[in-house]
Design an enzyme around this catalytic site. Sequence first.
Site, PDB file in Angstrom:
ATOM      1  N   SER A 137      -0.406  25.762 -12.839  1.00  0.00           N
ATOM      2  CA  SER A 137       0.919  26.835 -12.721  1.00  0.00           C
ATOM      3  C   SER A 137       0.786  28.103 -13.680  1.00  0.00           C
ATOM      4  CB  SER A 137       1.979  25.789 -13.373  1.00  0.00           C
ATOM      5  OG  SER A 137       3.137  26.717 -13.807  1.00  0.00           O
ATOM      6  N   TYR A 155       6.903  20.637 -18.937  1.00  0.00           N
ATOM      7  CA  TYR A 155       6.078  20.987 -17.737  1.00  0.00           C
ATOM      8  C   TYR A 155       4.984  21.883 -18.181  1.00  0.00           C
ATOM      9  CZ  TYR A 155       5.371  23.240 -13.161  1.00  0.00           C
ATOM     10  OH  TYR A 155       4.990  23.513 -11.919  1.00  0.00           O
TER      11      TYR A 155
HETATM   12  P1  NAP Z   1       7.083  19.339  -5.544  1.00  0.00           P
HETATM   13  O1  NAP Z   1       8.641  19.488  -5.344  1.00  0.00           O
HETATM   14  O2  NAP Z   1       6.725  19.807  -6.769  1.00  0.00           O
HETATM   15  O3  NAP Z   1       6.759  18.050  -5.023  1.00  0.00           O
HETATM   16  C1  NAP Z   1       5.565  17.601  -5.158  1.00  0.00           C
HETATM   17  C2  NAP Z   1       5.229  16.445  -4.216  1.00  0.00           C
HETATM   18  O4  NAP Z   1       4.869  15.532  -5.043  1.00  0.00           O
HETATM   19  C3  NAP Z   1       6.801  15.942  -3.790  1.00  0.00           C
HETATM   20  O5  NAP Z   1       6.456  15.254  -2.566  1.00  0.00           O
HETATM   21  C4  NAP Z   1       7.041  14.763  -4.683  1.00  0.00           C
HETATM   22  O6  NAP Z   1       7.978  13.724  -4.501  1.00  0.00           O
HETATM   23  C5  NAP Z   1       5.691  14.126  -4.974  1.00  0.00           C
HETATM   24  N1  NAP Z   1       5.580  13.273  -6.287  1.00  0.00           N
HETATM   25  C6  NAP Z   1       6.442  13.569  -7.364  1.00  0.00           C
HETATM   26  N2  NAP Z   1       6.077  12.373  -8.204  1.00  0.00           N
HETATM   27  C7  NAP Z   1       5.195  11.738  -7.513  1.00  0.00           C
HETATM   28  C8  NAP Z   1       4.374  10.585  -7.929  1.00  0.00           C
HETATM   29  N3  NAP Z   1       4.568   9.837  -9.328  1.00  0.00           N
HETATM   30  N4  NAP Z   1       3.758  10.155  -7.254  1.00  0.00           N
HETATM   31  C9  NAP Z   1       3.343  10.481  -5.870  1.00  0.00           C
HETATM   32  N5  NAP Z   1       4.067  11.793  -5.637  1.00  0.00           N
HETATM   33  C10 NAP Z   1       4.869  12.346  -6.332  1.00  0.00           C
HETATM   34  O7  NAP Z   1       6.408  20.438  -4.541  1.00  0.00           O
HETATM   35  P2  NAP Z   1       5.898  22.021  -4.829  1.00  0.00           P
HETATM   36  O8  NAP Z   1       6.554  22.935  -5.200  1.00  0.00           O
HETATM   37  O9  NAP Z   1       5.204  21.718  -3.396  1.00  0.00           O
HETATM   38  O10 NAP Z   1       4.858  21.602  -5.857  1.00  0.00           O
HETATM   39  C11 NAP Z   1       3.514  21.042  -5.771  1.00  0.00           C
HETATM   40  C12 NAP Z   1       2.621  21.229  -6.913  1.00  0.00           C
HETATM   41  O11 NAP Z   1       2.576  22.573  -7.254  1.00  0.00           O
HETATM   42  C13 NAP Z   1       3.418  20.634  -7.980  1.00  0.00           C
HETATM   43  O12 NAP Z   1       2.147  20.153  -9.079  1.00  0.00           O
HETATM   44  C14 NAP Z   1       3.957  21.744  -8.692  1.00  0.00           C
HETATM   45  O13 NAP Z   1       3.994  21.565 -10.325  1.00  0.00           O
HETATM   46  C15 NAP Z   1       2.989  23.016  -8.595  1.00  0.00           C
HETATM   47  N6  NAP Z   1       3.540  24.242  -8.689  1.00  0.00           N
HETATM   48  C16 NAP Z   1       4.436  24.703  -7.865  1.00  0.00           C
HETATM   49  C17 NAP Z   1       5.191  25.879  -7.908  1.00  0.00           C
HETATM   50  C18 NAP Z   1       6.143  26.432  -7.112  1.00  0.00           C
HETATM   51  O14 NAP Z   1       6.588  27.545  -7.302  1.00  0.00           O
HETATM   52  N7  NAP Z   1       6.505  25.638  -6.264  1.00  0.00           N
HETATM   53  C19 NAP Z   1       4.418  26.798  -8.870  1.00  0.00           C
HETATM   54  C20 NAP Z   1       3.222  26.329  -9.604  1.00  0.00           C
HETATM   55  C21 NAP Z   1       2.786  25.051  -9.488  1.00  0.00           C
HETATM   56  P3  NAP Z   1       9.612  13.987  -4.746  1.00  0.00           P
HETATM   57  O15 NAP Z   1      10.040  14.851  -3.444  1.00  0.00           O
HETATM   58  O16 NAP Z   1      10.032  12.538  -4.717  1.00  0.00           O
HETATM   59  O17 NAP Z   1       9.558  14.742  -6.031  1.00  0.00           O
HETATM   60  C1  GCO Z   2      10.055  27.216 -13.473  1.00  0.00           C
HETATM   61  C2  GCO Z   2       9.467  27.229 -12.258  1.00  0.00           C
HETATM   62  C3  GCO Z   2       7.897  27.372 -12.555  1.00  0.00           C
HETATM   63  C4  GCO Z   2       7.059  27.255 -10.926  1.00  0.00           C
HETATM   64  C5  GCO Z   2       5.600  27.275 -11.336  1.00  0.00           C
HETATM   65  C6  GCO Z   2       5.430  28.844 -11.944  1.00  0.00           C
HETATM   66  O1  GCO Z   2      11.351  26.540 -13.719  1.00  0.00           O
HETATM   67  O2  GCO Z   2       9.947  28.196 -14.183  1.00  0.00           O
HETATM   68  O3  GCO Z   2       9.631  25.753 -11.646  1.00  0.00           O
HETATM   69  O4  GCO Z   2       7.522  26.360 -13.395  1.00  0.00           O
HETATM   70  O5  GCO Z   2       7.244  26.092 -10.414  1.00  0.00           O
HETATM   71  O6  GCO Z   2       5.237  26.267 -12.162  1.00  0.00           O
HETATM   72  O7  GCO Z   2       4.081  28.870 -11.760  1.00  0.00           O
END
Ligand code: NAP
Ligand code: GCO
Length: 265
Positions: A146, A159
């Site tokens: 992230s 986080y």
């Molecule tokens: P997300 O809402 O973070 O969900 C990821 C998936 O993982 C969901 O289906 C969630 O289920 C599942 N999950 C949570 N806890 C779990 C567990 N203990 N065992 C198995 N599965 C589990 O979706 P996303 O935004 O696509 O994020 C995916 C990844 O990218 C995450 O690691 C997040 O931190 C990272 N990320 C996201 C962003 C962004 O801007 N979206 C940016 C940077 C990094 P639930 O729906 O029940 O939670």
């Molecule tokens: C927040 C956001 C971020 C993004 C992502 C950025 O609350 O600042 O959720 O954490 O998910 O991780 O890279």
Amino acid sequence: MDMKAFSLEGKTAWITGASYGIGFAIAEAFHAAGAKIVFNDISRELVDRGLASYREKGIPVHGYVCDVTDEKAVSALVETIEKEIGAIDILVNNAGIIRRIPMTEMSAEEWRKVVDVDLTAPFICAKAVIPGMIRKGGGKIINICSMMSELGRETVSAYAAAKGGLKMLTRNICSEYGGANIQCNGIGPGYIATPQTAPLRERQKDGSRHPFDQFIVSKTPAGRWGTTEDLQGPAVFLASAASDFVNGHVLYVDGGILAYIGKQP
Ligand code: NAP
Ligand code: GCO
């Protein structure tokens, strides 16, 4: 150069938490590149939802219910995958949660839950797949980090600490298993429009954009939120032979936000 280096033909990829969002998009891209897709999610409902979504897209997948924080369940899942489908060539540690709570108001239990899913679970899953990768002569591990692997902000202490740790776990797996031809890299998405960030983009009562939405767009040189599709090419690259000499790296896919000090007010 032979562009087949970007192919995932004949590879088996396991993407955790891939019923929707970033994990789903990465699985779509891996399928297009020729990989066999395995995913898990935390509940039967989510796995069924994911199976229906993949079916709609014509993507054959294997879906399993597994809580990635449960070491026994993860070991059993890897054994099942290896027995029923074959050796795992690519692991994407995508499953994640976030809790936006001011640090002084966050309980240690809430802190532990975030760190458990976002840092300990990638350790558990990587530990489970590495022996099979070593037996097979190598493999690819991609940790979804992230921007918070580099920066902090209010209310995301657990986080950010977990994602910062995940960057260092990425470097350590590289250090410890690079000699076994395992490449472990991270992808650091910027702000991506998924359900996880939906609260940061909600329209205000007067119909105006969320202040955080406006802030991110102004802070991002690309002038927009990322989409899950923006992550597909980088993920295929890091999963393919094209990145065999890339190890311990976090590839930020953030529209330039980490490079930019921001406009003068
Ligand atoms: P997300 O809402 O973070 O969900 C990821 C998936 O993982 C969901 O289906 C969630 O289920 C599942 N999950 C949570 N806890 C779990 C567990 N203990 N065992 C198995 N599965 C589990 O979706 P996303 O935004 O696509 O994020 C995916 C990844 O990218 C995450 O690691 C997040 O931190 C990272 N990320 C996201 C962003 C962004 O801007 N979206 C940016 C940077 C990094 P639930 O729906 O029940 O939670
Ligand atoms: C927040 C956001 C971020 C993004 C992502 C950025 O609350 O600042 O959720 O954490 O998910 O991780 O890279």
